[in-house]
Write a protein that holds these residues in place. Structure first.
Motif, PDB file in Angstrom:
ATOM      1  N   LYS A 275       0.801  -1.225   0.000  1.00 39.09           N
ATOM      2  CA  LYS A 275       0.000   0.000   0.000  1.00 39.09           C
ATOM      3  C   LYS A 275       0.833   1.273   0.000  1.00 39.09           C
ATOM      4  O   LYS A 275       0.346   2.344  -0.391  1.00 39.09           O
ATOM      5  CB  LYS A 275      -0.957  -0.005   1.186  1.00 39.09           C
ATOM      6  CG  LYS A 275      -0.274   0.013   2.547  1.00 39.09           C
ATOM      7  CD  LYS A 275      -1.294  -0.026   3.677  1.00 39.09           C
ATOM      8  CE  LYS A 275      -0.626   0.018   5.047  1.00 39.09           C
ATOM      9  NZ  LYS A 275      -1.630  -0.038   6.150  1.00 39.09           N
ATOM     10  N   THR A 276       2.107   1.180   0.439  1.00 34.88           N
ATOM     11  CA  THR A 276       2.950   2.384   0.433  1.00 34.88           C
ATOM     12  C   THR A 276       3.760   2.528  -0.852  1.00 34.88           C
ATOM     13  O   THR A 276       4.446   3.542  -1.038  1.00 34.88           O
ATOM     14  CB  THR A 276       3.927   2.371   1.628  1.00 34.88           C
ATOM     15  OG1 THR A 276       4.795   1.243   1.516  1.00 34.88           O
ATOM     16  CG2 THR A 276       3.166   2.319   2.946  1.00 34.88           C
ATOM     17  N   ALA A 277       3.721   1.517  -1.710  1.00 34.51           N
ATOM     18  CA  ALA A 277       4.426   1.614  -2.996  1.00 34.51           C
ATOM     19  C   ALA A 277       3.652   2.555  -3.924  1.00 34.51           C
ATOM     20  O   ALA A 277       2.429   2.663  -3.852  1.00 34.51           O
ATOM     21  CB  ALA A 277       4.563   0.238  -3.629  1.00 34.51           C
ATOM     22  N   ILE A 278       4.388   3.214  -4.823  1.00 37.96           N
ATOM     23  CA  ILE A 278       3.777   4.090  -5.818  1.00 37.96           C
ATOM     24  C   ILE A 278       3.999   3.473  -7.193  1.00 37.96           C
ATOM     25  O   ILE A 278       5.143   3.259  -7.612  1.00 37.96           O
ATOM     26  CB  ILE A 278       4.369   5.501  -5.771  1.00 37.96           C
ATOM     27  CG1 ILE A 278       4.075   6.157  -4.422  1.00 37.96           C
ATOM     28  CG2 ILE A 278       3.826   6.356  -6.921  1.00 37.96           C
ATOM     29  CD1 ILE A 278       4.746   7.502  -4.235  1.00 37.96           C
ATOM     30  N   VAL A 279       2.924   3.161  -7.878  1.00 38.16           N
ATOM     31  CA  VAL A 279       2.982   2.633  -9.237  1.00 38.16           C
ATOM     32  C   VAL A 279       2.209   3.601 -10.132  1.00 38.16           C
ATOM     33  O   VAL A 279       0.990   3.725 -10.030  1.00 38.16           O
ATOM     34  CB  VAL A 279       2.382   1.219  -9.323  1.00 38.16           C
ATOM     35  CG1 VAL A 279       2.433   0.707 -10.756  1.00 38.16           C
ATOM     36  CG2 VAL A 279       3.127   0.263  -8.392  1.00 38.16           C
ATOM     37  N   GLU A 280       2.939   4.312 -10.988  1.00 45.16           N
ATOM     38  CA  GLU A 280       2.318   5.348 -11.809  1.00 45.16           C
ATOM     39  C   GLU A 280       1.436   4.738 -12.901  1.00 45.16           C
ATOM     40  O   GLU A 280       1.659   3.609 -13.361  1.00 45.16           O
ATOM     41  CB  GLU A 280       3.401   6.214 -12.453  1.00 45.16           C
ATOM     42  CG  GLU A 280       4.287   6.958 -11.470  1.00 45.16           C
ATOM     43  CD  GLU A 280       3.635   8.214 -10.903  1.00 45.16           C
ATOM     44  OE1 GLU A 280       2.417   8.405 -11.121  1.00 45.16           O
ATOM     45  OE2 GLU A 280       4.340   9.005 -10.260  1.00 45.16           O
ATOM     46  N   GLN A 281       0.464   5.507 -13.328  1.00 47.40           N
ATOM     47  CA  GLN A 281      -0.402   5.094 -14.417  1.00 47.40           C
ATOM     48  C   GLN A 281       0.423   4.837 -15.676  1.00 47.40           C
ATOM     49  O   GLN A 281       1.314   5.610 -16.020  1.00 47.40           O
ATOM     50  CB  GLN A 281      -1.451   6.172 -14.684  1.00 47.40           C
ATOM     51  CG  GLN A 281      -2.482   5.791 -15.730  1.00 47.40           C
ATOM     52  CD  GLN A 281      -3.559   6.848 -15.881  1.00 47.40           C
ATOM     53  OE1 GLN A 281      -3.538   7.869 -15.195  1.00 47.40           O
ATOM     54  NE2 GLN A 281      -4.500   6.618 -16.776  1.00 47.40           N
ATOM     55  N   GLY A 282       0.125   3.758 -16.362  1.00 45.18           N
ATOM     56  CA  GLY A 282       0.843   3.394 -17.576  1.00 45.18           C
ATOM     57  C   GLY A 282       1.881   2.311 -17.368  1.00 45.18           C
ATOM     58  O   GLY A 282       2.358   1.727 -18.335  1.00 45.18           O
ATOM     59  N   ALA A 283       2.245   2.027 -16.118  1.00 41.54           N
ATOM     60  CA  ALA A 283       3.166   0.930 -15.847  1.00 41.54           C
ATOM     61  C   ALA A 283       2.487  -0.402 -16.154  1.00 41.54           C
ATOM     62  O   ALA A 283       1.293  -0.575 -15.900  1.00 41.54           O
ATOM     63  CB  ALA A 283       3.636   0.967 -14.402  1.00 41.54           C
TER      64      ALA A 283
ATOM     65  N   PRO B 119       7.304  -2.276   0.156  1.00 37.16           N
ATOM     66  CA  PRO B 119       7.007  -0.960   0.711  1.00 37.16           C
ATOM     67  C   PRO B 119       7.930   0.141   0.176  1.00 37.16           C
ATOM     68  O   PRO B 119       9.133  -0.069   0.009  1.00 37.16           O
ATOM     69  CB  PRO B 119       7.218  -1.151   2.216  1.00 37.16           C
ATOM     70  CG  PRO B 119       7.052  -2.612   2.442  1.00 37.16           C
ATOM     71  CD  PRO B 119       7.556  -3.280   1.203  1.00 37.16           C
ATOM     72  N   PHE B 120       7.327   1.295  -0.110  1.00 35.19           N
ATOM     73  CA  PHE B 120       8.043   2.526  -0.470  1.00 35.19           C
ATOM     74  C   PHE B 120       8.822   2.421  -1.781  1.00 35.19           C
ATOM     75  O   PHE B 120       9.693   3.243  -2.046  1.00 35.19           O
ATOM     76  CB  PHE B 120       8.963   2.971   0.671  1.00 35.19           C
ATOM     77  CG  PHE B 120       8.243   3.155   1.974  1.00 35.19           C
ATOM     78  CD1 PHE B 120       7.399   4.243   2.176  1.00 35.19           C
ATOM     79  CD2 PHE B 120       8.375   2.221   2.996  1.00 35.19           C
ATOM     80  CE1 PHE B 120       6.705   4.395   3.372  1.00 35.19           C
ATOM     81  CE2 PHE B 120       7.693   2.371   4.196  1.00 35.19           C
ATOM     82  CZ  PHE B 120       6.851   3.467   4.391  1.00 35.19           C
TER      83      PHE B 120
END
Length: 269
Positions: free
Chosen positions: A6-14, A24-25
């Motif tokens: 839940k703390t990971a960031i996956v940008e749109q388009g990946a 995490p992170f």
């Protein structure tokens, strides 16, 4: 099942494959592709235009696809491509190509140990092992199943042939022919042949004997490079030993010299 913390960031388009875990992170930019069954540890950064094959393990602190450390870089679109079945340990850095549509490429089945660095436009073959602290400058090419020992360094545009073993803290600014061993804590110094590596790669006794003969023609015959290439081509028109002549003909930086004719050139079958 793919699991993204839940703390990971996956940008749109990946594009994230099946059965991937992202810790995490960690940060995954848009335009990143991650193959099936990959494991992304905490605090990993995957920048845009990076693609990763299947079944790879990327450990904490690795940064892949960042901008090249090249003052001539003007923001062009370039790429990083990681093959399948690779292990990328803590703190490894792999940078994008420095010109439009160029690529930094890591082959399949590679093991890149902690804090090793792979600069822009590097090309790594299959089955390469890079120990802790290895530094590869821009445009370096590494052949299949090369072993780069800890804290070894390779100058920009250098080519290293397949099954070379580069000794710990050794440095090269010239090309290293296939099958050779580079002396630890030295500069541009070949000391013999990687006999153990050749056996592990399945090169048979006759081919190893031919490689030993080719090595002697190159380094201990008293011939200059042009003469040595001609003799190598005439003596070994095919087989692994023929790789010496083809490698030398493609060399642009010249070859590392040989320190001793008595070390590591003899078969012990």
């Amino acid at each position: 099942m793919t699991v993204i913390h839940k703390t990971a960031i996956v940008e749109q388009g990946a594009e994230i494959g099946a059965d991937v875990s992202i810790g995490p992170f960690s940060y995954v930019a848009g335009n990143v592709k991650i193959g099936n069954k990959c494991s992304i540890a905490p605090h990993v950064t995957l920048h845009e235009y990076t693609s990763i094959g299947e079944n790879c393990q990327i450990h904490s602190g690795a940064v892949i696809g960042d901008l090249p450390q090249d003052i001539g870089f003007k923001g062009e679109i370039s790429f990083v491509k990681i093959g399948s079945n690779c292990v990328i340990r803590e703190g490894v850095t792999i940078h994008r190509g420095s010109k439009e549509n160029t690529i930094t490429e890591i082959g399949n089945d590679c093991f890149l140990m902690a804090f090793s660095h792979f600069a822009h436009n590097v090309k790594i073959g299959n089955g390469v092992i890079a120990a802790n602290g290895v530094l590869l400058a821009g445009h370096v090419e590494i052949g299949d199943r090369v072993f780069l020992s800890g804290n070894s360094m390779v100058h920009q545009f250098v080519k290293i042939g397949r099954l070379v073993m580069l000794g710990g803290a050794g440095a090269v600014s010239k090309d290293v022919p296939p099958f050779c061993t580079v002396r630890p804590v030295s500069f541009n110094t070949v000391v013999g042949l990687n006999v153990v590596g050749m056996r592990r790669a399945g090169i048979n006794a006759q081919d190893r004997q031919d490689i030993r003969r080719a090595f002697k023609i190159l380094y201990h015959s008293g011939l200059n490079i042009t003469q040595a290439v001609e003799k190598l081509k005439a003596t070994f028109p095919s087989g692994p030993a023929s790789e010496f002549a083809s490698f030398i003909e493609q060399s642009k930086r010249g070859l590392c010299g040989c320190k001793s004719k008595h070390q590591n050139t003899e078969e012990d079958d």
